[in-house]
Motif scaffolding. Structure first.
Motif, mmCIF file in Angstrom:
data_model
loop_
_atom_site.group_PDB
_atom_site.id
_atom_site.type_symbol
_atom_site.label_atom_id
_atom_site.label_comp_id
_atom_site.label_asym_id
_atom_site.label_seq_id
_atom_site.Cartn_x
_atom_site.Cartn_y
_atom_site.Cartn_z
ATOM 1 N N VAL A 1 13.015 13.675 -11.515
ATOM 2 C CA VAL A 1 13.488 14.958 -10.485
ATOM 3 C C VAL A 1 13.666 13.738 -9.172
ATOM 4 N N LEU A 2 15.164 13.724 -8.247
ATOM 5 C CA LEU A 2 15.070 13.842 -7.466
ATOM 6 C C LEU A 2 15.720 14.998 -6.685
ATOM 7 N N GLY A 3 16.088 15.525 -7.476
ATOM 8 C CA GLY A 3 16.316 16.748 -6.600
ATOM 9 C C GLY A 3 16.726 18.093 -7.561
ATOM 10 N N ILE A 4 17.537 19.268 -7.314
ATOM 11 C CA ILE A 4 17.936 20.396 -7.636
ATOM 12 C C ILE A 4 18.815 21.249 -7.621
ATOM 13 N N GLU A 5 20.152 21.549 -8.232
ATOM 14 C CA GLU A 5 20.879 22.358 -7.395
ATOM 15 C C GLU A 5 20.944 23.373 -7.978
ATOM 16 N N ARG A 6 20.370 24.765 -7.736
ATOM 17 C CA ARG A 6 20.614 25.416 -8.916
ATOM 18 C C ARG A 6 21.427 26.697 -9.032
ATOM 19 N N ASN A 7 21.767 26.934 -10.612
ATOM 20 C CA ASN A 7 23.053 28.438 -9.785
ATOM 21 C C ASN A 7 24.077 28.260 -9.428
ATOM 22 N N ILE A 8 24.638 26.816 -9.295
ATOM 23 C CA ILE A 8 25.811 26.590 -9.449
ATOM 24 C C ILE A 8 26.433 27.806 -9.929
ATOM 25 N N PRO A 9 27.719 28.195 -8.751
ATOM 26 C CA PRO A 9 28.670 28.755 -9.588
ATOM 27 C C PRO A 9 29.395 29.104 -10.104
ATOM 28 N N LEU A 10 30.712 29.952 -10.293
ATOM 29 C CA LEU A 10 31.859 28.799 -10.492
ATOM 30 C C LEU A 10 32.672 28.823 -9.724
ATOM 31 N N PRO A 11 33.659 28.085 -9.795
ATOM 32 C CA PRO A 11 34.297 28.742 -9.218
ATOM 33 C C PRO A 11 34.980 28.523 -8.326
ATOM 34 N N ALA A 12 35.620 28.809 -7.031
ATOM 35 C CA ALA A 12 36.576 29.447 -6.291
ATOM 36 C C ALA A 12 37.855 28.845 -6.076
ATOM 37 N N ASP A 13 38.095 29.180 -5.495
ATOM 38 C CA ASP A 13 39.746 28.398 -5.169
ATOM 39 C C ASP A 13 39.706 26.999 -5.470
ATOM 40 N N VAL A 14 38.802 27.042 -3.975
ATOM 41 C CA VAL A 14 38.371 25.824 -3.790
ATOM 42 C C VAL A 14 36.942 25.358 -4.418
#
Length: 204
Positions: free
Chosen positions: A156-169
């Motif tokens: 594991v090099l890195g972790i992105e946690r709980n990426i949300p649903l997309p907004a307008d962008v």
């Protein structure tokens, strides 16, 4: 070039019929009565046809077949597979076994988990690259939040946690360094199982 097959003809020399023959393949060049060679032959059958034209037709047909095969495999390569049609491989992370769908082609990797509404705790998707690259992911088209794990050399090099649903962008996430793999999991998976940078990932 003209040829006759299964035809009937005459051998003609100086305007005189010297020999009647049947079922010749190539216009024969031989001597009749030891003296005259055949100056011309005439096919009396509809079996005569132009072989040069026939070769062109065969060549054109071959080109069409080759083009069709290329188009078929190109579309197969660049047409993303449905999530359920992707191959599954088992990987192990933080002591947990994950049945990961494999995003193997550029089309599969571009689509990722777009359109997938949920993942079980033992499900995920894995992206692998033939050589380490600096890459970017985004949450465009996602129907659920998710975790993203950057992988380099089986760790594991890195972790992105709980990426949300997309907004307008849609938001873009860039790898912290060169990676040769990425794992997408259900939101909160890394926290639930205590995933840390440097953890070993087996099965890649």
């Amino acid at each position: 070039m003209w040829q006759c097959r299964g035809s009937t003809g005459f051998l003609i020399t100086n305007g005189k019929i010297l020999q009647y023959f049947h079922s010749f393949v190539h216009p024969p060049l031989r001597r009749v009565a030891g003296e005259a060679t055949v100056l011309s032959t005439r096919c009396l059958s509809s079996a005569c046809y132009d072989y040069s034209m026939h070769k062109k037709q065969l060549y054109f047909l071959l080109v069409l077949i080759v083009a069709g095969v290329i188009i078929f495999f190109t579309q197969k390569y660049y047409q993303p597979k449905a999530y359920a049609e992707m191959r599954v491989t088992e990987i192990e992370l933080a002591g947990e076994t994950i049945n990961a769908r494999m995003a193997e082609t550029p089309a599969d990797q571009e689509r990722g988990l777009m359109g997938v509404a949920s993942l079980d705790d033992d499900e995920g998707m894995i992206f692998t690259f033939p050589k380490p690259i600096n890459t970017k992911f985004w949450n465009k088209g996602m129907l659920m939040p998710f975790d993203l794990v950057w992988v380099a050399n089986g760790r594991v090099l890195g972790i992105e946690r709980n990426i949300p649903l997309p907004a307008d962008v849609p938001k873009i996430y860039e790898s912290p360094a060169h990676v040769n793999g990425v794992i997408e999991l259900s939101a909160g998976w890394a926290d639930r199982h205590g995933v840390r940078v440097g953890d070993l990932i087996s099965g890649l």
